[in-house]
Design a protein around this motif. Structure first.
Motif, PDB file in Angstrom:
ATOM      1  N   ARG A 100      34.068  61.769  41.988  1.00 53.57           N
ATOM      2  CA  ARG A 100      33.258  61.346  43.231  1.00 53.57           C
ATOM      3  C   ARG A 100      31.856  62.134  42.792  1.00 53.57           C
ATOM      4  NH1 ARG A 100      33.405  58.502  47.131  1.00 53.57           N
ATOM      5  NH2 ARG A 100      35.545  58.278  46.980  1.00 53.57           N
ATOM      6  N   GLU A 101      31.719  63.350  42.658  1.00 52.26           N
ATOM      7  CA  GLU A 101      30.668  64.005  42.469  1.00 52.26           C
ATOM      8  C   GLU A 101      29.734  63.227  41.170  1.00 52.26           C
ATOM      9  OE1 GLU A 101      28.830  68.248  40.659  1.00 52.26           O
ATOM     10  OE2 GLU A 101      30.893  68.064  41.390  1.00 52.26           O
ATOM     11  N   ALA A 102      30.407  62.849  40.126  1.00 52.22           N
ATOM     12  CA  ALA A 102      29.553  62.081  39.023  1.00 52.22           C
ATOM     13  C   ALA A 102      29.478  60.658  39.640  1.00 52.22           C
ATOM     14  CB  ALA A 102      30.713  61.765  37.769  1.00 52.22           C
ATOM     15  N   MET A 103      30.040  60.105  40.252  1.00 49.76           N
ATOM     16  CA  MET A 103      29.651  58.742  40.529  1.00 49.76           C
ATOM     17  C   MET A 103      28.471  58.671  41.782  1.00 49.76           C
ATOM     18  SD  MET A 103      32.554  56.179  42.258  1.00 49.76           S
ATOM     19  CE  MET A 103      32.552  55.581  43.886  1.00 49.76           C
ATOM     20  N   ASN A 104      28.857  59.910  42.709  1.00 48.72           N
ATOM     21  CA  ASN A 104      27.303  59.973  43.497  1.00 48.72           C
ATOM     22  C   ASN A 104      26.107  60.610  42.865  1.00 48.72           C
ATOM     23  OD1 ASN A 104      29.144  59.479  45.572  1.00 48.72           O
ATOM     24  ND2 ASN A 104      29.435  61.396  46.079  1.00 48.72           N
ATOM     25  N   GLU A 112      32.694  51.121  39.933  1.00 44.51           N
ATOM     26  CA  GLU A 112      33.454  51.013  41.280  1.00 44.51           C
ATOM     27  C   GLU A 112      34.281  51.988  41.948  1.00 44.51           C
ATOM     28  OE1 GLU A 112      35.536  47.224  41.676  1.00 44.51           O
ATOM     29  OE2 GLU A 112      33.767  46.094  40.577  1.00 44.51           O
ATOM     30  N   ASN A 113      34.813  52.874  40.915  1.00 42.30           N
ATOM     31  CA  ASN A 113      35.617  54.105  41.356  1.00 42.30           C
ATOM     32  C   ASN A 113      35.376  55.186  40.202  1.00 42.30           C
ATOM     33  OD1 ASN A 113      37.736  55.281  42.903  1.00 42.30           O
ATOM     34  ND2 ASN A 113      38.772  53.554  43.034  1.00 42.30           N
ATOM     35  N   ASN A 114      36.472  56.114  40.471  1.00 43.28           N
ATOM     36  CA  ASN A 114      36.248  57.199  39.568  1.00 43.28           C
ATOM     37  C   ASN A 114      37.822  57.577  39.567  1.00 43.28           C
ATOM     38  OD1 ASN A 114      36.808  59.873  41.333  1.00 43.28           O
ATOM     39  ND2 ASN A 114      35.440  58.779  42.466  1.00 43.28           N
ATOM     40  N   ALA A 115      38.091  58.286  38.305  1.00 40.32           N
ATOM     41  CA  ALA A 115      39.263  58.648  37.689  1.00 40.32           C
ATOM     42  C   ALA A 115      40.148  59.712  38.840  1.00 40.32           C
ATOM     43  CB  ALA A 115      39.356  59.170  36.267  1.00 40.32           C
ATOM     44  N   MET A 116      39.237  60.594  39.132  1.00 42.93           N
ATOM     45  CA  MET A 116      40.052  61.745  39.860  1.00 42.93           C
ATOM     46  C   MET A 116      40.463  61.009  41.515  1.00 42.93           C
ATOM     47  SD  MET A 116      40.438  64.246  38.305  1.00 42.93           S
ATOM     48  CE  MET A 116      40.803  65.805  39.262  1.00 42.93           C
ATOM     49  N   ASP A 117      39.573  60.419  42.084  1.00 43.61           N
ATOM     50  CA  ASP A 117      40.108  59.489  43.268  1.00 43.61           C
ATOM     51  C   ASP A 117      40.954  58.478  43.343  1.00 43.61           C
ATOM     52  OD1 ASP A 117      38.132  61.255  44.528  1.00 43.61           O
ATOM     53  OD2 ASP A 117      36.661  59.516  45.066  1.00 43.61           O
ATOM     54  N   MET A 118      40.877  57.765  42.112  1.00 48.97           N
ATOM     55  CA  MET A 118      41.955  56.699  42.014  1.00 48.97           C
ATOM     56  C   MET A 118      43.379  57.484  41.768  1.00 48.97           C
ATOM     57  SD  MET A 118      40.413  54.036  39.382  1.00 48.97           S
ATOM     58  CE  MET A 118      41.884  52.728  39.683  1.00 48.97           C
ATOM     59  N   VAL A 173      39.598  64.907  20.870  1.00 47.31           N
ATOM     60  CA  VAL A 173      39.076  65.366  22.347  1.00 47.31           C
ATOM     61  C   VAL A 173      37.336  65.337  22.227  1.00 47.31           C
ATOM     62  CG1 VAL A 173      39.322  67.238  23.874  1.00 47.31           C
ATOM     63  CG2 VAL A 173      41.043  66.696  22.682  1.00 47.31           C
ATOM     64  N   TYR A 174      36.738  64.634  23.019  1.00 41.94           N
ATOM     65  CA  TYR A 174      35.465  64.336  23.255  1.00 41.94           C
ATOM     66  C   TYR A 174      35.020  65.000  24.574  1.00 41.94           C
ATOM     67  CZ  TYR A 174      36.536  60.751  19.427  1.00 41.94           C
ATOM     68  OH  TYR A 174      36.997  60.119  18.624  1.00 41.94           O
ATOM     69  N   HIS A 175      33.875  64.830  24.443  1.00 42.92           N
ATOM     70  CA  HIS A 175      33.068  65.386  25.635  1.00 42.92           C
ATOM     71  C   HIS A 175      32.026  64.216  26.204  1.00 42.92           C
ATOM     72  CE1 HIS A 175      29.198  66.407  23.794  1.00 42.92           C
ATOM     73  NE2 HIS A 175      30.081  66.661  22.811  1.00 42.92           N
ATOM     74  N   ASN A 176      31.653  64.137  27.472  1.00 41.49           N
ATOM     75  CA  ASN A 176      30.609  62.956  27.949  1.00 41.49           C
ATOM     76  C   ASN A 176      30.173  63.386  29.011  1.00 41.49           C
ATOM     77  OD1 ASN A 176      31.027  59.457  27.336  1.00 41.49           O
ATOM     78  ND2 ASN A 176      29.216  60.551  27.116  1.00 41.49           N
ATOM     79  N   GLY A 177      28.949  63.123  29.545  1.00 44.55           N
ATOM     80  CA  GLY A 177      28.562  63.232  30.972  1.00 44.55           C
ATOM     81  C   GLY A 177      29.822  62.939  31.910  1.00 44.55           C
ATOM     82  N   ALA A 178      30.026  63.399  33.162  1.00 48.71           N
ATOM     83  CA  ALA A 178      31.062  62.855  34.070  1.00 48.71           C
ATOM     84  C   ALA A 178      30.669  61.722  34.498  1.00 48.71           C
ATOM     85  CB  ALA A 178      31.349  64.088  34.725  1.00 48.71           C
TER      86      ALA A 178
END
Length: 193
Positions: A100-104, A112-118, A173-178
């Motif tokens: 959610r922090e990344a979404m905001n 439409e959504n984010n992985a942690m909340d889903m 394993v990779y990284h990206n901006g959340a």
């Protein structure tokens, strides 16, 4: 501390939904014995029937394309472990950012959504990197897609998140901006029942 797998008791399946899901899970279990060499379906089913909220979560995993399957048993907690075992990252959970922090954080073109909340809404957790690697020992997954995995707090505090896939017969394993999201990236979950 609240267990993220504990959800409201009103999230229950109808008898028809329950029976259909149990048939689907049994069929998948029997077709993929390599995923659960030492497990017996009858014991798994008895546990699931005694835990309607876990069945509801498994149905959510199924409904969103995860194709959940029993992959282990944890003697310490006395719980069966289910992973999403779809060949690619579940279709109903793609094009989402990490949390959610990344979404905001996004000013425009928000997903439409984010992985942690889903995952939380479904009563499951994201696979960790270690669990993702265990999954990959059971088959070849995410050959064309990628999946967010539970990100260490140190990385997340700096704005990043990690995801995994399988290419060239190797797990990466990779990284990206959340806050990033892509049509080919979703997440895989774990449920303990």
């Amino acid at each position: 501390m609240t267990d993220t797998n504990e959800i409201n008791s009103n999230k229950e399946l109808s008898i028809e939904q329950r029976d259909k899901l149990l048939r689907t899970l049994k069929d998948r279990f029997e077709k993929n014995m390599n995923r659960h060499n030492n497990l017996e379906w009858n014991k798994v089913q008895v546990r699931l029937e005694a835990n309607p909220e876990k069945l509801w979560s498994l149905n959510e995993m199924e409904r969103t394309g995860g194709e959940p399957d029993a992959v282990g048993y944890d003697k310490e907690s006395n719980k069966y472990i289910f992973f999403d075992c779809s060949a690619e990252s579940p279709k109903g959970r793609r094009s989402i950012c990490y949390d959610r922090e990344a979404m905001n954080f996004r000013k425009e073109h928000k997903p439409e959504n984010n992985a942690m909340d889903m995952a939380s809404d479904m009563g499951i957790e994201l696979l960790t990197e270690e669990q993702y690697r265990e999954l990959q020992k059971l088959g070849k997954f995410d050959m064309k897609t990628s999946s967010w995995v539970k990100t260490p707090e140190k990385i997340r505090k700096l704005g990043g998140a990690i995801f995994c896939d399988r290419r060239y017969d190797t797990v990466f394993v990779y990284h990206n901006g959340a806050e990033s999201y892509y049509g080919a990236r979703g997440f895989r979950g774990v449920l303990r029942a």
